[in-house]
Design an enzyme around this catalytic site. Sequence first.
Site, mmCIF file in Angstrom:
data_model
loop_
_atom_site.group_PDB
_atom_site.id
_atom_site.type_symbol
_atom_site.label_atom_id
_atom_site.label_comp_id
_atom_site.label_asym_id
_atom_site.label_seq_id
_atom_site.Cartn_x
_atom_site.Cartn_y
_atom_site.Cartn_z
ATOM 1 N N HIS A 151 55.768 -28.721 29.609
ATOM 2 C CA HIS A 151 57.031 -29.555 28.725
ATOM 3 C C HIS A 151 56.629 -29.624 27.447
ATOM 4 O O HIS A 151 55.581 -29.943 26.994
ATOM 5 C CB HIS A 151 57.267 -30.921 29.396
ATOM 6 C CG HIS A 151 58.617 -31.349 29.051
ATOM 7 N ND1 HIS A 151 58.857 -32.187 27.810
ATOM 8 C CD2 HIS A 151 59.758 -31.434 29.545
ATOM 9 C CE1 HIS A 151 60.032 -32.475 27.944
ATOM 10 N NE2 HIS A 151 60.748 -32.133 28.686
ATOM 11 N N ASP A 202 62.979 -29.413 36.072
ATOM 12 C CA ASP A 202 63.565 -28.194 36.786
ATOM 13 C C ASP A 202 62.781 -27.735 38.085
ATOM 14 O O ASP A 202 63.348 -27.150 38.817
ATOM 15 C CB ASP A 202 63.389 -26.929 35.776
ATOM 16 C CG ASP A 202 64.524 -27.099 34.536
ATOM 17 O OD1 ASP A 202 65.590 -27.495 34.779
ATOM 18 O OD2 ASP A 202 63.872 -26.974 33.272
#
Length: 213
Positions: A151, A202
Amino acid sequence: KAERLLGQVPTIVAARARLRAGNEPVPPRDDLPAASNFLWMLFGKEPEDVIAHAMDVAFTLHAEHEFNASSFGARVAAGTYVDLHSCMVAAISILKGPRHGGANEDVIEMIEAVGTPQKAEAWARDRLERYRSATRDERAKPELRFPGMGHAVYKTWDPRARILKTLAGEVAELRGEGAIAEIQEAVRTVAAEGLGLNPNVDYYSAGLYHSLG
């Protein structure tokens, strides 16, 4: 306008999904919460409590996360004083991009490529070795990446991922999809040990949505 969109968009999405599958749309109900109502319109039956809760939490976690790519696009549009509907169109257009909304699909494709929990660790270690030996340009290729990992802001676990991991596991067990969680855990372990990567939202929302159907 916002309240109308929150009612209309799920109804349109569910109706379109049913029509694509050759089924008649299911009218919304005014006695169900938003997440349960969406699943009702999508599948034509009331969801179990665990399923409804999981969908509700997934909606909330995505809505409350303030500054992803599509949210940024909507704010840029709003900054020009364009109408609310145009802001939503801008956000949806950005979400369509494979590097944003497509991340969930990449995770599911990875799980399908692995096949079974027994193959997961070997699959992950093979990808890790190919990634390590690749050039910087080659590492950008989807077939060498670990989808749903890493991320831009979170250098530890994405806090949403921790919540969704638990929910996804519960839903997978209920739906007989427990192998998904086993594959993900094996791949996650290799990616964490080899590259220091942690799951983002996700990684587990993909398995959750897949188990939800």
